[in-house]
Design a protein around this motif. Structure first.
Motif, PDB file in Angstrom:
ATOM      1  N   ILE A 122       0.834  -1.199   0.000  1.00 57.66           N
ATOM      2  CA  ILE A 122       0.000   0.000   0.000  1.00 57.66           C
ATOM      3  C   ILE A 122       0.872   1.253   0.000  1.00 57.66           C
ATOM      4  O   ILE A 122       0.623   2.205  -0.747  1.00 57.66           O
ATOM      5  CB  ILE A 122      -0.949  -0.006   1.208  1.00 57.66           C
ATOM      6  N   GLN A 123       1.913   1.258   0.836  1.00 61.76           N
ATOM      7  CA  GLN A 123       2.813   2.417   0.895  1.00 61.76           C
ATOM      8  C   GLN A 123       3.490   2.664  -0.442  1.00 61.76           C
ATOM      9  O   GLN A 123       3.622   3.810  -0.892  1.00 61.76           O
ATOM     10  CB  GLN A 123       3.854   2.196   1.997  1.00 61.76           C
ATOM     11  N   ALA A 124       3.917   1.596  -1.104  1.00 58.80           N
ATOM     12  CA  ALA A 124       4.577   1.745  -2.402  1.00 58.80           C
ATOM     13  C   ALA A 124       3.617   2.288  -3.454  1.00 58.80           C
ATOM     14  O   ALA A 124       3.987   3.120  -4.287  1.00 58.80           O
ATOM     15  CB  ALA A 124       5.147   0.397  -2.849  1.00 58.80           C
ATOM     16  N   ALA A 125       2.358   1.833  -3.408  1.00 57.33           N
ATOM     17  CA  ALA A 125       1.362   2.284  -4.386  1.00 57.33           C
ATOM     18  C   ALA A 125       1.026   3.757  -4.215  1.00 57.33           C
ATOM     19  O   ALA A 125       0.717   4.450  -5.197  1.00 57.33           O
ATOM     20  CB  ALA A 125       0.102   1.438  -4.261  1.00 57.33           C
ATOM     21  N   LEU A 126       1.096   4.260  -2.976  1.00 55.02           N
ATOM     22  CA  LEU A 126       0.678   5.633  -2.691  1.00 55.02           C
ATOM     23  C   LEU A 126       1.842   6.601  -2.511  1.00 55.02           C
ATOM     24  O   LEU A 126       1.617   7.786  -2.249  1.00 55.02           O
ATOM     25  CB  LEU A 126      -0.187   5.654  -1.420  1.00 55.02           C
ATOM     26  N   GLN A 127       3.049   6.123  -2.674  1.00 54.39           N
ATOM     27  CA  GLN A 127       4.226   6.934  -2.351  1.00 54.39           C
ATOM     28  C   GLN A 127       4.239   8.278  -3.076  1.00 54.39           C
ATOM     29  O   GLN A 127       4.412   9.334  -2.460  1.00 54.39           O
ATOM     30  CB  GLN A 127       5.495   6.159  -2.691  1.00 54.39           C
ATOM     31  N   SER A 174      -0.474  17.991  -1.070  1.00 55.04           N
ATOM     32  CA  SER A 174      -1.082  18.486   0.165  1.00 55.04           C
ATOM     33  C   SER A 174      -2.404  17.767   0.418  1.00 55.04           C
ATOM     34  O   SER A 174      -2.930  17.054  -0.451  1.00 55.04           O
ATOM     35  CB  SER A 174      -1.334  19.996   0.068  1.00 55.04           C
ATOM     36  N   PHE A 175      -2.940  17.971   1.608  1.00 54.34           N
ATOM     37  CA  PHE A 175      -4.210  17.341   1.986  1.00 54.34           C
ATOM     38  C   PHE A 175      -5.329  17.713   1.015  1.00 54.34           C
ATOM     39  O   PHE A 175      -6.166  16.891   0.670  1.00 54.34           O
ATOM     40  CB  PHE A 175      -4.571  17.771   3.416  1.00 54.34           C
ATOM     41  N   PHE A 176      -5.346  18.974   0.570  1.00 46.75           N
ATOM     42  CA  PHE A 176      -6.430  19.440  -0.292  1.00 46.75           C
ATOM     43  C   PHE A 176      -6.178  19.170  -1.771  1.00 46.75           C
ATOM     44  O   PHE A 176      -7.126  19.012  -2.539  1.00 46.75           O
ATOM     45  CB  PHE A 176      -6.674  20.943  -0.077  1.00 46.75           C
ATOM     46  N   SER A 177      -4.927  19.114  -2.182  1.00 50.02           N
ATOM     47  CA  SER A 177      -4.653  18.905  -3.610  1.00 50.02           C
ATOM     48  C   SER A 177      -4.577  17.429  -3.988  1.00 50.02           C
ATOM     49  O   SER A 177      -4.578  17.093  -5.170  1.00 50.02           O
ATOM     50  CB  SER A 177      -3.345  19.599  -4.006  1.00 50.02           C
ATOM     51  N   ALA A 178      -4.493  16.542  -3.007  1.00 53.13           N
ATOM     52  CA  ALA A 178      -4.454  15.107  -3.310  1.00 53.13           C
ATOM     53  C   ALA A 178      -5.752  14.687  -3.992  1.00 53.13           C
ATOM     54  O   ALA A 178      -6.842  15.014  -3.530  1.00 53.13           O
ATOM     55  CB  ALA A 178      -4.245  14.307  -2.025  1.00 53.13           C
ATOM     56  N   ASP A 179      -5.638  13.966  -5.086  1.00 50.50           N
ATOM     57  CA  ASP A 179      -6.797  13.505  -5.854  1.00 50.50           C
ATOM     58  C   ASP A 179      -7.238  12.142  -5.307  1.00 50.50           C
ATOM     59  O   ASP A 179      -6.541  11.138  -5.505  1.00 50.50           O
ATOM     60  CB  ASP A 179      -6.432  13.401  -7.328  1.00 50.50           C
ATOM     61  N   VAL A 180      -8.377  12.103  -4.625  1.00 52.29           N
ATOM     62  CA  VAL A 180      -8.814  10.845  -4.010  1.00 52.29           C
ATOM     63  C   VAL A 180      -9.139   9.798  -5.070  1.00 52.29           C
ATOM     64  O   VAL A 180      -9.037   8.589  -4.815  1.00 52.29           O
ATOM     65  CB  VAL A 180     -10.028  11.073  -3.079  1.00 52.29           C
ATOM     66  N   ASN A 181      -9.528  10.238  -6.263  1.00 52.86           N
ATOM     67  CA  ASN A 181      -9.796   9.280  -7.343  1.00 52.86           C
ATOM     68  C   ASN A 181      -8.518   8.589  -7.791  1.00 52.86           C
ATOM     69  O   ASN A 181      -8.512   7.385  -8.072  1.00 52.86           O
ATOM     70  CB  ASN A 181     -10.456   9.986  -8.530  1.00 52.86           C
ATOM     71  N   GLN A 182      -7.427   9.347  -7.852  1.00 57.00           N
ATOM     72  CA  GLN A 182      -6.143   8.747  -8.205  1.00 57.00           C
ATOM     73  C   GLN A 182      -5.661   7.794  -7.116  1.00 57.00           C
ATOM     74  O   GLN A 182      -5.084   6.741  -7.412  1.00 57.00           O
ATOM     75  CB  GLN A 182      -5.101   9.841  -8.451  1.00 57.00           C
ATOM     76  N   VAL A 183      -5.901   8.157  -5.873  1.00 56.07           N
ATOM     77  CA  VAL A 183      -5.546   7.265  -4.759  1.00 56.07           C
ATOM     78  C   VAL A 183      -6.332   5.960  -4.877  1.00 56.07           C
ATOM     79  O   VAL A 183      -5.775   4.862  -4.718  1.00 56.07           O
ATOM     80  CB  VAL A 183      -5.821   7.940  -3.407  1.00 56.07           C
ATOM     81  N   GLN A 184      -7.612   6.074  -5.161  1.00 51.11           N
ATOM     82  CA  GLN A 184      -8.452   4.884  -5.322  1.00 51.11           C
ATOM     83  C   GLN A 184      -7.951   4.007  -6.465  1.00 51.11           C
ATOM     84  O   GLN A 184      -7.844   2.783  -6.328  1.00 51.11           O
ATOM     85  CB  GLN A 184      -9.899   5.307  -5.590  1.00 51.11           C
ATOM     86  N   GLU A 185      -7.652   4.613  -7.599  1.00 53.91           N
ATOM     87  CA  GLU A 185      -7.171   3.855  -8.757  1.00 53.91           C
ATOM     88  C   GLU A 185      -5.845   3.165  -8.462  1.00 53.91           C
ATOM     89  O   GLU A 185      -5.638   2.007  -8.856  1.00 53.91           O
ATOM     90  CB  GLU A 185      -7.018   4.789  -9.959  1.00 53.91           C
ATOM     91  N   ALA A 186      -4.962   3.857  -7.756  1.00 52.87           N
ATOM     92  CA  ALA A 186      -3.664   3.264  -7.424  1.00 52.87           C
ATOM     93  C   ALA A 186      -3.829   2.037  -6.529  1.00 52.87           C
ATOM     94  O   ALA A 186      -3.134   1.020  -6.707  1.00 52.87           O
ATOM     95  CB  ALA A 186      -2.774   4.300  -6.745  1.00 52.87           C
ATOM     96  N   LEU A 187      -4.756   2.110  -5.584  1.00 52.58           N
ATOM     97  CA  LEU A 187      -4.997   0.975  -4.691  1.00 52.58           C
ATOM     98  C   LEU A 187      -5.658  -0.179  -5.429  1.00 52.58           C
ATOM     99  O   LEU A 187      -5.339  -1.353  -5.187  1.00 52.58           O
ATOM    100  CB  LEU A 187      -5.864   1.416  -3.511  1.00 52.58           C
ATOM    101  N   GLU A 188      -6.578   0.127  -6.327  1.00 47.31           N
ATOM    102  CA  GLU A 188      -7.284  -0.934  -7.054  1.00 47.31           C
ATOM    103  C   GLU A 188      -6.402  -1.608  -8.100  1.00 47.31           C
ATOM    104  O   GLU A 188      -6.771  -2.652  -8.633  1.00 47.31           O
ATOM    105  CB  GLU A 188      -8.550  -0.374  -7.691  1.00 47.31           C
ATOM    106  N   GLU A 189      -5.248  -1.025  -8.390  1.00 47.94           N
ATOM    107  CA  GLU A 189      -4.292  -1.676  -9.273  1.00 47.94           C
ATOM    108  C   GLU A 189      -3.471  -2.744  -8.546  1.00 47.94           C
ATOM    109  O   GLU A 189      -2.823  -3.575  -9.200  1.00 47.94           O
ATOM    110  CB  GLU A 189      -3.349  -0.634  -9.887  1.00 47.94           C
ATOM    111  N   LEU A 190      -3.504  -2.750  -7.218  1.00 52.91           N
ATOM    112  CA  LEU A 190      -2.834  -3.807  -6.473  1.00 52.91           C
ATOM    113  C   LEU A 190      -3.526  -5.137  -6.779  1.00 52.91           C
ATOM    114  O   LEU A 190      -4.765  -5.207  -6.793  1.00 52.91           O
ATOM    115  CB  LEU A 190      -2.866  -3.516  -4.976  1.00 52.91           C
ATOM    116  N   PRO A 191      -2.779  -6.192  -7.025  1.00 48.66           N
ATOM    117  CA  PRO A 191      -3.373  -7.423  -7.559  1.00 48.66           C
ATOM    118  C   PRO A 191      -4.450  -8.061  -6.697  1.00 48.66           C
ATOM    119  O   PRO A 191      -5.405  -8.638  -7.221  1.00 48.66           O
ATOM    120  CB  PRO A 191      -2.169  -8.358  -7.723  1.00 48.66           C
TER     121      PRO A 191
END
Length: 254
Positions: free
Chosen positions: A71-76, A82-99
């Motif tokens: 998880i840490q590697a996917a979100l690094q 910043s807290f406000f500029s982070a794209d939660v959709n991109q975070v979601q996509e990065a996590l869902e790419e984990l096998p």
């Protein structure tokens, strides 16, 4: 027109100007400029990862196959925002790419956290040898994990995965009621079914009436089990009857 006439003309024009309106417009422009400058500074502040960093990520949901390190590697790279500029959709996509992640949901948690709920894949079968099938009949690829070797082996075209899983469950239930276990089930390119039982017996079921053919096998198996040789293969692709292959003899009965 003389110089005095020109001056008199400009005094008359200036006297006709609505200075109240002019001062009001000037004040409005000043306010707009001040708001624009403030908005620009606020935008810069909200996007400043050093001023408003993401302090932590809260992970919820049962996990068996996905580690904190993955998880840490996917979100690094995404955590550098910043807290406000982070794209939660991109975070979601990065996590869902984990096998081994089936689904992820992400939301901000004030003042400086991201809250993540992870739902992992639930494998119910091996698929075509090196892939997996989840509980929804969807094919996915993921590295092998300990503790899931006892899953059945299913095979077939990827587009038919859900149908194969449904048929496996139906056939397994019918066999279990009668004391048999189902080890594997496959559907070939010609849409013909083949099943292998826990005792090693292979059943050729053909393209049609597979449940009726399974029942025919169940009905006749007590007779076959009494024979001196072990049953290896039963061909049920006949309208009536069947063909039997034996382990220790080159003979067939029909």
């Amino acid at each position: 027109m003389s110089w005095k006439d020109k001056m008199r003309h400009w005094r008359q024009r200036l006297a006709a100007v609505d200075w109240y309106l002019v001062s009001g417009l000037a004040f409005l422009l000043l306010v707009i400029s001040a708001f624009s400058l403030s908005a620009l500074r606020l935008h810069d502040l909200l996007g400043d990862a050093e001023a408003l960093p993401i302090e932590s990520v809260i992970i919820k949901g049962d996990r068996q196959y996905t580690s904190d390190a993955e998880i840490q590697a996917a979100l690094q790279s995404l955590m550098r925002r910043s807290f406000f500029s982070a794209d939660v959709n991109q975070v979601q996509e990065a996590l869902e790419e984990l096998p081994w992640v089936y689904q992820a949901s992400v939301r901000r948690k004030w003042p400086a956290r991201l809250k993540v709920f992870l739902q992992e894949q639930q494998p119910v079968a091996h698929w075509n040898g090196d892939k997996w099938l989840n509980e929804h009949g969807q094919v996915f690829e993921a590295p092998h994990k300990e503790g899931i070797d006892q899953l059945p082996q299913l095979a077939g075209p990827d587009a038919m995965a859900k149908d194969v899983l449904t048929s496996y469950r139906q056939i397994r239930e019918l066999l279990q009621i009668n004391g048999f276990g189902l080890k594997s089930l496959s559907l070939n390119a010609r849409h013909a079914w083949r099943a292998v039982l826990d005792n090693g017996v292979m059943l050729e079921l053909g393209r049609e009436d597979k449940m009726a053919r399974i029942q025919r096998f169940i009905n006749v198996y007590p007779v076959l089990a009494k024979q001196p040789n072990k049953v290896a293969r039963v061909d049920l692709r006949y309208d009536t009857g069947l063909a039997v292959g034996w382990d220790d003899a080159q003979q067939e009965s029909r």
